[in-house]
Scaffold this motif. Structure first.
Motif, PDB file in Angstrom:
ATOM      1  N   UNK A  27     -68.292 -23.443 -21.591  1.00 17.59           N
ATOM      2  CA  UNK A  27     -68.964 -24.607 -22.166  1.00 17.59           C
ATOM      3  C   UNK A  27     -67.924 -25.640 -22.595  1.00 17.59           C
ATOM      4  N   UNK A  28     -66.821 -25.172 -23.187  1.00 21.41           N
ATOM      5  CA  UNK A  28     -65.726 -26.083 -23.532  1.00 21.41           C
ATOM      6  C   UNK A  28     -65.205 -26.792 -22.284  1.00 21.41           C
ATOM      7  N   UNK A  29     -65.078 -26.026 -21.206  1.00 20.01           N
ATOM      8  CA  UNK A  29     -64.585 -26.613 -19.957  1.00 20.01           C
ATOM      9  C   UNK A  29     -65.522 -27.708 -19.464  1.00 20.01           C
ATOM     10  N   UNK A  30     -66.826 -27.450 -19.509  1.00 18.97           N
ATOM     11  CA  UNK A  30     -67.787 -28.439 -19.029  1.00 18.97           C
ATOM     12  C   UNK A  30     -67.753 -29.696 -19.894  1.00 18.97           C
ATOM     13  N   UNK A  75     -76.755 -43.548 -24.107  1.00 20.01           N
ATOM     14  CA  UNK A  75     -76.268 -43.361 -25.481  1.00 20.01           C
ATOM     15  C   UNK A  75     -76.547 -41.958 -26.000  1.00 20.01           C
ATOM     16  N   UNK A  76     -77.637 -41.338 -25.524  1.00 22.52           N
ATOM     17  CA  UNK A  76     -77.900 -39.954 -25.916  1.00 22.52           C
ATOM     18  C   UNK A  76     -76.783 -39.025 -25.476  1.00 22.52           C
ATOM     19  N   UNK A  77     -76.266 -39.234 -24.269  1.00 22.19           N
ATOM     20  CA  UNK A  77     -75.124 -38.436 -23.802  1.00 22.19           C
ATOM     21  C   UNK A  77     -73.910 -38.640 -24.704  1.00 22.19           C
ATOM     22  N   UNK A  78     -73.699 -39.882 -25.125  1.00 21.58           N
ATOM     23  CA  UNK A  78     -72.555 -40.172 -25.996  1.00 21.58           C
ATOM     24  C   UNK A  78     -72.721 -39.496 -27.356  1.00 21.58           C
ATOM     25  N   UNK A  79     -73.951 -39.456 -27.867  1.00 23.25           N
ATOM     26  CA  UNK A  79     -74.192 -38.750 -29.132  1.00 23.25           C
ATOM     27  C   UNK A  79     -73.943 -37.255 -28.979  1.00 23.25           C
ATOM     28  N   UNK A  80     -74.316 -36.687 -27.850  1.00 20.38           N
ATOM     29  CA  UNK A  80     -74.059 -35.259 -27.639  1.00 20.38           C
ATOM     30  C   UNK A  80     -72.563 -34.980 -27.553  1.00 20.38           C
ATOM     31  N   UNK A  85     -67.819 -32.626 -30.055  1.00 25.33           N
ATOM     32  CA  UNK A  85     -66.379 -32.784 -30.298  1.00 25.33           C
ATOM     33  C   UNK A  85     -66.042 -33.218 -31.720  1.00 25.33           C
ATOM     34  N   UNK A  86     -66.997 -33.871 -32.406  1.00 29.87           N
ATOM     35  CA  UNK A  86     -66.770 -34.444 -33.742  1.00 29.87           C
ATOM     36  C   UNK A  86     -65.699 -35.535 -33.725  1.00 29.87           C
ATOM     37  N   UNK A  87     -65.496 -36.150 -32.578  1.00 26.86           N
ATOM     38  CA  UNK A  87     -64.489 -37.203 -32.469  1.00 26.86           C
ATOM     39  C   UNK A  87     -65.132 -38.571 -32.686  1.00 26.86           C
ATOM     40  N   UNK A  88     -64.509 -39.370 -33.548  1.00 26.99           N
ATOM     41  CA  UNK A  88     -65.077 -40.665 -33.911  1.00 26.99           C
ATOM     42  C   UNK A  88     -65.186 -41.622 -32.723  1.00 26.99           C
ATOM     43  N   UNK A  89     -64.332 -41.454 -31.728  1.00 30.00           N
ATOM     44  CA  UNK A  89     -64.396 -42.361 -30.575  1.00 30.00           C
ATOM     45  C   UNK A  89     -65.748 -42.266 -29.876  1.00 30.00           C
ATOM     46  N   UNK A  90     -66.310 -41.061 -29.838  1.00 25.32           N
ATOM     47  CA  UNK A  90     -67.621 -40.897 -29.217  1.00 25.32           C
ATOM     48  C   UNK A  90     -68.718 -41.465 -30.108  1.00 25.32           C
ATOM     49  N   UNK A  91     -68.561 -41.299 -31.396  1.00 20.34           N
ATOM     50  CA  UNK A  91     -69.541 -41.870 -32.325  1.00 20.34           C
ATOM     51  C   UNK A  91     -69.557 -43.389 -32.220  1.00 20.34           C
ATOM     52  N   UNK A  92     -68.386 -43.993 -32.168  1.00 26.68           N
ATOM     53  CA  UNK A  92     -68.301 -45.451 -32.074  1.00 26.68           C
ATOM     54  C   UNK A  92     -68.977 -45.957 -30.801  1.00 26.68           C
ATOM     55  N   UNK A  93     -68.723 -45.273 -29.700  1.00 27.18           N
ATOM     56  CA  UNK A  93     -69.355 -45.674 -28.440  1.00 27.18           C
ATOM     57  C   UNK A  93     -70.862 -45.467 -28.499  1.00 27.18           C
ATOM     58  N   UNK A  94     -71.282 -44.346 -29.078  1.00 23.62           N
ATOM     59  CA  UNK A  94     -72.714 -44.047 -29.171  1.00 23.62           C
ATOM     60  C   UNK A  94     -73.436 -45.083 -30.021  1.00 23.62           C
ATOM     61  N   UNK A  95     -72.844 -45.458 -31.140  1.00 21.99           N
ATOM     62  CA  UNK A  95     -73.443 -46.475 -32.008  1.00 21.99           C
ATOM     63  C   UNK A  95     -73.599 -47.793 -31.250  1.00 21.99           C
ATOM     64  N   UNK A  96     -72.560 -48.190 -30.563  1.00 20.67           N
ATOM     65  CA  UNK A  96     -72.565 -49.458 -29.835  1.00 20.67           C
ATOM     66  C   UNK A  96     -73.666 -49.493 -28.776  1.00 20.67           C
ATOM     67  N   UNK A 400     -78.798 -28.949 -23.282  1.00 20.03           N
ATOM     68  CA  UNK A 400     -78.940 -27.509 -23.076  1.00 20.03           C
ATOM     69  C   UNK A 400     -77.641 -26.774 -23.393  1.00 20.03           C
ATOM     70  N   UNK A 401     -76.514 -27.351 -23.019  1.00 14.43           N
ATOM     71  CA  UNK A 401     -75.224 -26.729 -23.316  1.00 14.43           C
ATOM     72  C   UNK A 401     -74.983 -26.657 -24.824  1.00 14.43           C
ATOM     73  N   UNK A 402     -75.378 -27.699 -25.540  1.00 13.47           N
ATOM     74  CA  UNK A 402     -75.253 -27.674 -26.997  1.00 13.47           C
ATOM     75  C   UNK A 402     -76.101 -26.554 -27.596  1.00 13.47           C
ATOM     76  N   UNK A 403     -77.332 -26.444 -27.126  1.00 16.43           N
ATOM     77  CA  UNK A 403     -78.215 -25.389 -27.633  1.00 16.43           C
ATOM     78  C   UNK A 403     -77.651 -24.010 -27.310  1.00 16.43           C
ATOM     79  N   UNK A 404     -77.167 -23.868 -26.106  1.00 16.13           N
ATOM     80  CA  UNK A 404     -76.582 -22.600 -25.665  1.00 16.13           C
ATOM     81  C   UNK A 404     -75.378 -22.241 -26.529  1.00 16.13           C
TER      82      UNK A 404
END
Length: 409
Positions: A27-30, A75-80, A85-96, A400-404
């Protein structure tokens, strides 16, 4: 979900995957592959004026511009990505990319405001708790409610139009996809205390269960109603092989939709619909060994007559639909938490996700216009989006990967 249920799911995952740590590392690899794909897409489209959807017939990235039904998935993909990852770069992109969709909260011209707003702002509110996002979602729910008709007991999917076969008229068409939009309404009741939203969602789910399913729990894509009497005028499967066939993505929408409806209501009839529709999928003799369904379970079979220009020679191999598989996998993982025989759902989800994460379906970074998954189908009868990536396949795959991953830790 109760502690007992979580322990059961964890046990099922251990049985399905084995106890070796490498079974969760994939899952980390994906997600690492997903990060490279999505980073490249953000560079290709730096501003949220056009949203990735698929690859066009010219082999180039095809986008939509806030006038379709798929913009919320990106944007849903960016939120996932941020959630994993808990990385702010993804949060910033998702918000935008989420906040650019705010004007759609007033959309009343079709039912897909649920996909547009809940996949984007719904995830945004869940992960940030920002009250402004909640208000936007409630207004979006109010907009969706304007399409409900008490006579039909349903939310109208599309406005009046000629049917796709050109022979019929659709006066009050309702499509199975509409079950997915009910989550927005259940959310609105939870945060406002106003039961009207959930009441409408329940009526829609009840009416759909009554009129949109066959005895074997496969479903019609479209049911058309007389909006003055509530009478069913026509039942069709427009994106599937024939009106009496089982379109794979439609079946996945049903499994997911009724599983979600049970989560929000704890109604036994909704759980029964989820189990029965899932049973059709799991027990179907035409489900391929790797768990990735053909675009229609009955494509090319005797007893199923299409009303479009079907040529049996058009495909050497019947196309698969990865989008249907991703939606179903996510639904199976949730459904497993509500039933005593959880193992069969977890096992099937495990199979699907492992297949989707193989080189046959998961694209190498820098290819596939940087969509994650290959081999989805939009609508073969209309010659549209055949054997291409689709943004909603990526969205439900990441979900699904997050749930898994949460269940396996």
């Amino acid at each position: 979900m109760k502690i007992k249920g979580l322990l059961l799911l964890a046990a099922c995952l251990l049985m399905a995957c084995g106890r070796e740590s490498k079974e969760t590392n994939w899952v980390d690899r994906v997600y690492s592959v997903a990060a490279r794909h999505l980073s490249a897409q953000l560079k290709a489209i730096p501003e949220p004026t056009a949203y990735p959807r698929t690859i066009g017939k010219d082999g180039k990235l095809k986008v939509t511009r806030k006038k379709d039904w798929t913009e919320g998935f990106y944007p849903g993909c960016l939120w996932y990505m941020y959630e994993y990852t808990h990385k702010d770069e993804w949060k910033e992109a998702a918000v935008k990319w989420t906040e650019a969709l705010e004007p759609l909260k007033k959309l009343k011209s079709h039912h897909d405001i649920g996909f547009l707003m809940y996949c984007s702002f719904g995830n945004a509110y869940r992960l940030t708790g920002d009250e402004e996002y909640k208000d936007i979602l409630v207004e979006s729910a109010r907009s969706l409610c304007t399409r409900f008709n008490d006579k039909t007991g349903c939310i109208k999917s599309w406005n009046y139009r000629k049917s796709w076969n050109g022979k019929d008229e659709w006066f009050f068409p309702v499509i199975i996809d509409n079950m997915m939009n009910l989550e927005l309404l259940y959310f609105a009741t939870k945060v406002t205390g106003d039961s009207i939203y959930a009441q409408i969602a329940n009526r829609h789910a009840e009416t759909t269960a009554k009129n949109q399913f066959r005895k074997d729990y496969s479903n019609y894509h479209v049911v058309d109603y007389d909006e003055n009497t509530g009478q069913v005028l026509h039942q069709a499967t427009c994106q599937g092989f024939s009106d009496n066939s089982a379109w794979a993505r439609g079946q996945a929408w049903a499994i997911y939709g009724y599983t979600m409806a049970y989560r929000e209501t704890k109604r036994a009839d909704f759980l029964n619909m989820a189990v029965k529709t899932a049973g059709f999928w799991l027990e179907h003799p035409n489900l391929p060994e790797d768990g990735i369904p053909y675009w229609d379970f009955n494509a090319g079979q005797e007893g199923y007559t299409p009303d479009w220009n079907y040529d049996p020679k058009m495909f050497e191999v019947v196309p698969r639909d990865v989008s249907a598989a991703a939606i179903a996998a996510s639904a199976f993982l949730e459904l497993a938490g509500y039933v005593p025989d959880a193992e069969k759902y977890v096992s099937e989800a495990d199979k699907i996700l492992k297949s989707l994460s193989s080189p046959h379906y998961l694209a190498e970074p820098g290819t596939n216009c940087n969509f994650l998954l290959m081999h989805s189908v939009g609508s073969i009868p209309h010659g549209n989006e055949i054997d291409v990536p689709l943004i909603y396949a990526d969205y439900y795959y990441l979900e699904a990967l997050l749930r898994y991953n949460k269940m396996s830790r």
